[in-house]
Design a protein around this motif. Sequence first.
Motif, PDB file in Angstrom:
ATOM      1  N   ALA A 459      96.379  41.195  40.030  1.00  0.00           N
ATOM      2  CA  ALA A 459      94.956  40.921  40.204  1.00  0.00           C
ATOM      3  C   ALA A 459      94.380  40.228  38.972  1.00  0.00           C
ATOM      4  CB  ALA A 459      94.210  42.222  40.480  1.00  0.00           C
ATOM      5  N   THR A 460      94.753  40.677  37.775  1.00  0.00           N
ATOM      6  CA  THR A 460      94.277  40.043  36.545  1.00  0.00           C
ATOM      7  C   THR A 460      94.782  38.616  36.438  1.00  0.00           C
ATOM      8  OG1 THR A 460      94.112  42.147  35.360  1.00  0.00           O
ATOM      9  CG2 THR A 460      94.365  40.160  34.022  1.00  0.00           C
ATOM     10  N   ALA A 461      96.043  38.373  36.800  1.00  0.00           N
ATOM     11  CA  ALA A 461      96.609  37.026  36.732  1.00  0.00           C
ATOM     12  C   ALA A 461      95.896  36.078  37.690  1.00  0.00           C
ATOM     13  CB  ALA A 461      98.104  37.080  37.041  1.00  0.00           C
ATOM     14  N   VAL A 462      95.699  36.509  38.924  1.00  0.00           N
ATOM     15  CA  VAL A 462      95.028  35.659  39.908  1.00  0.00           C
ATOM     16  C   VAL A 462      93.591  35.367  39.471  1.00  0.00           C
ATOM     17  CG1 VAL A 462      94.187  35.562  42.285  1.00  0.00           C
ATOM     18  CG2 VAL A 462      96.482  36.411  41.824  1.00  0.00           C
ATOM     19  N   SER A 463      92.899  36.366  38.950  1.00  0.00           N
ATOM     20  CA  SER A 463      91.525  36.175  38.492  1.00  0.00           C
ATOM     21  C   SER A 463      91.459  35.155  37.357  1.00  0.00           C
ATOM     22  CB  SER A 463      90.931  37.511  38.028  1.00  0.00           C
ATOM     23  OG  SER A 463      90.929  38.452  39.077  1.00  0.00           O
ATOM     24  N   ALA A 464      92.422  35.185  36.452  1.00  0.00           N
ATOM     25  CA  ALA A 464      92.432  34.236  35.339  1.00  0.00           C
ATOM     26  C   ALA A 464      92.654  32.814  35.832  1.00  0.00           C
ATOM     27  CB  ALA A 464      93.515  34.621  34.333  1.00  0.00           C
ATOM     28  N   ILE A 465      93.524  32.632  36.813  1.00  0.00           N
ATOM     29  CA  ILE A 465      93.777  31.295  37.349  1.00  0.00           C
ATOM     30  C   ILE A 465      92.525  30.735  38.033  1.00  0.00           C
ATOM     31  CG2 ILE A 465      95.121  29.997  39.056  1.00  0.00           C
ATOM     32  CD1 ILE A 465      97.452  31.899  38.458  1.00  0.00           C
ATOM     33  N   VAL A 466      91.863  31.559  38.836  1.00  0.00           N
ATOM     34  CA  VAL A 466      90.612  31.127  39.461  1.00  0.00           C
ATOM     35  C   VAL A 466      89.574  30.785  38.397  1.00  0.00           C
ATOM     36  CG1 VAL A 466      88.684  31.879  40.905  1.00  0.00           C
ATOM     37  CG2 VAL A 466      91.029  32.425  41.579  1.00  0.00           C
ATOM     38  N   GLN A 467      89.515  31.586  37.353  1.00  0.00           N
ATOM     39  CA  GLN A 467      88.531  31.380  36.292  1.00  0.00           C
ATOM     40  C   GLN A 467      88.761  30.066  35.552  1.00  0.00           C
ATOM     41  OE1 GLN A 467      88.528  34.523  33.405  1.00  0.00           O
ATOM     42  NE2 GLN A 467      86.669  33.808  32.377  1.00  0.00           N
ATOM     43  N   ILE A 468      90.010  29.737  35.210  1.00  0.00           N
ATOM     44  CA  ILE A 468      90.277  28.516  34.453  1.00  0.00           C
ATOM     45  C   ILE A 468      89.951  27.279  35.277  1.00  0.00           C
ATOM     46  CG2 ILE A 468      92.734  28.411  35.094  1.00  0.00           C
ATOM     47  CD1 ILE A 468      91.221  27.330  31.731  1.00  0.00           C
ATOM     48  N   VAL A 469      90.195  27.333  36.580  1.00  0.00           N
ATOM     49  CA  VAL A 469      89.853  26.199  37.441  1.00  0.00           C
ATOM     50  C   VAL A 469      88.346  25.983  37.466  1.00  0.00           C
ATOM     51  CG1 VAL A 469      89.869  25.339  39.808  1.00  0.00           C
ATOM     52  CG2 VAL A 469      91.916  26.412  38.869  1.00  0.00           C
ATOM     53  N   LEU A 470      87.590  27.064  37.603  1.00  0.00           N
ATOM     54  CA  LEU A 470      86.135  26.948  37.686  1.00  0.00           C
ATOM     55  C   LEU A 470      85.520  26.461  36.376  1.00  0.00           C
ATOM     56  CD1 LEU A 470      85.212  30.167  39.716  1.00  0.00           C
ATOM     57  CD2 LEU A 470      85.243  27.804  40.528  1.00  0.00           C
ATOM     58  N   VAL A 471      85.976  27.005  35.232  1.00  0.00           N
ATOM     59  CA  VAL A 471      85.341  26.617  33.961  1.00  0.00           C
ATOM     60  C   VAL A 471      85.622  25.156  33.620  1.00  0.00           C
ATOM     61  CG1 VAL A 471      85.262  28.944  32.988  1.00  0.00           C
ATOM     62  CG2 VAL A 471      87.284  27.534  32.602  1.00  0.00           C
ATOM     63  N   ILE A 472      86.804  24.658  33.960  1.00  0.00           N
ATOM     64  CA  ILE A 472      87.100  23.247  33.686  1.00  0.00           C
ATOM     65  C   ILE A 472      86.238  22.335  34.548  1.00  0.00           C
ATOM     66  CG2 ILE A 472      88.855  21.447  33.886  1.00  0.00           C
ATOM     67  CD1 ILE A 472      90.922  23.461  32.983  1.00  0.00           C
ATOM     68  N   ARG A 473      86.142  22.648  35.825  1.00  0.00           N
ATOM     69  CA  ARG A 473      85.369  21.796  36.723  1.00  0.00           C
ATOM     70  C   ARG A 473      83.888  21.767  36.330  1.00  0.00           C
ATOM     71  NH1 ARG A 473      88.112  18.129  38.451  1.00  0.00           N
ATOM     72  NH2 ARG A 473      86.455  17.684  39.973  1.00  0.00           N
TER      73      ARG A 473
END
Length: 567
Positions: A459-473
């Motif tokens: 869950a922590t790994a998936v949340s981090a991946i979603v987070q990095i995509v959003l902050v870059i965009r």
Amino acid sequence: MADGSSTSQRLSSVRPAPAPAPAREHDSVSIFSGLRLVGLLTLGSRVLGLVRDVAMAALFGNGPVMDAFSVAFRIPNLARQLFGEGALTAAFLPLFVREMEHSGAQVAWKLASAVLTVLAMSLAAIVIVAELVLWAAATIAPISRETDLLIGLTAVMLPYLVLICLASQIGAVLQAFGRFAWPAFSPVLLNMIWIGCLWLVAPWFESPVERIYTVAFCILLAGIVQLAAPIWTLKRLGFHYKAAWRSSSAKVAEIARTMAPIIVGLSITQLNTLADSLIAWGFSRPESGALTMNLPGHPEYPLPAGTASALYFAQRMYQLPLGIFGVALGTVLFPLFARHAGRARVDLLRDDLSQGLRLVMAVGFPASLGLVLLAHPLTVLLFQHGQFDDDATRQTAGMIEAYSFAVWAYCGLLIVHRAYYAVGDRITPLRIGMVAVALNLVLNFTLIWFLGGRGLALATAVSAIVQIVLVIRLLERRIGPLNWRALGVTCAKALLATAAMGIACVTMRDAFSSPQAGAGRAWNVVVPLAVSVVTFLAVARLIGLREPWQLLTRGGDQQKKSNDGLS
């Protein structure tokens, strides 16, 4: 500094002046030389940390004693990560430098004195209140042995929060003068004292509970040393405590307002791992049987005893590349980001951000896959000693695999967040982070019923991946689009080299299997790891992936110009 779109408009409305080439070359060299210095010291700290964790696993195993300690240490350790790895520096450093340059050393030292005083008083008050709450919880209501141990260890280690945060504040002052060594060396002191306690002091006690309390008291001693050690260097720089610090209270309030959203934004991964540990502790079967949990539809505990300990050891493993590379790169890049933003040179900020993201791909991809593939032999080598048995090994290895899936994302977040803070936007990372925390909690309480403890890590790994995509965009809305052609080329090359490395690693891991005892354990890690590194570097050289060589050689500093040619 203004937040959000106002900063973007200010930056875009100013016609950037051309930057001289020598300054650009100096920035290039400073990225890699500074990264090597901080990274090398951090590597020493993380190696000692692994030695420490190996000793902890051998002495206490993977059970309720270690579970209680790992959760209790989370609170002061989280404070260290929040204050010591970016938030305090990001809030305090620009204001301190401005005072030093425009108002003189006396005013700057008065500001430093004010911040140290307010920080000490505020944290001391928090600790006193928390100690009273813990005392009340331990004396008023009947509790289990596990809960009593957790409360006791937390009470002992809470004062460490004050010591380490003050030490981190001193480290921020030293960084203002370009002194990075002491802040990076501080964790080494902690690990040295901790290891000394496990080797020389704890064995004198027979009870595991007495031993774990001994470790807790030694951590307090380490905090005193970490706080006292850099004071001499600070005084050499001219620091004198200013008793009339109250005249700087307005600036302290400004720092506090700036720091609050930065702390939360930088701490999302740590908050998610803290939530993992608390859920693991609360939903694990207690060995004493003193408490029962009757959940509707789920009368049994979904997690076995030792899950919190397995998470702790797994987090230590994925944080090794994160600390050595991600934190070091963020520390070195942030002053460059801030300088470019202050000069309205958004083009240079994008260049350095792109360079940081390319480095994240070139290091983060192979680090993620390598930890996933070598999770089990690494756990056997490092932790399977003494009370740490086969079941604990399988449990911990599974956690390492799940967490390590997103090492590259954890590193990327540290870089992108600092770009936000450089342009004055502290709110967007906070909002996206809250989304990540909510997603992590939803996944936590969903996946534990199907995947057990691995679900918490995943869950922590998936949340981090979603987070990095959003902050870059969303960052691109403020500084303009990144050069995705250059990033795409690096991404493709890094994935190709990582895939070749993975094939070599699996082949050697399966073909070269020594007995799980003695030196055989080390060979089961060293041989596939060495072959993997050589394969990755060879393929990187063959396909023109330059970033790994920039980190390894001084000559790589001069190659950045070539890389920028892709931009």
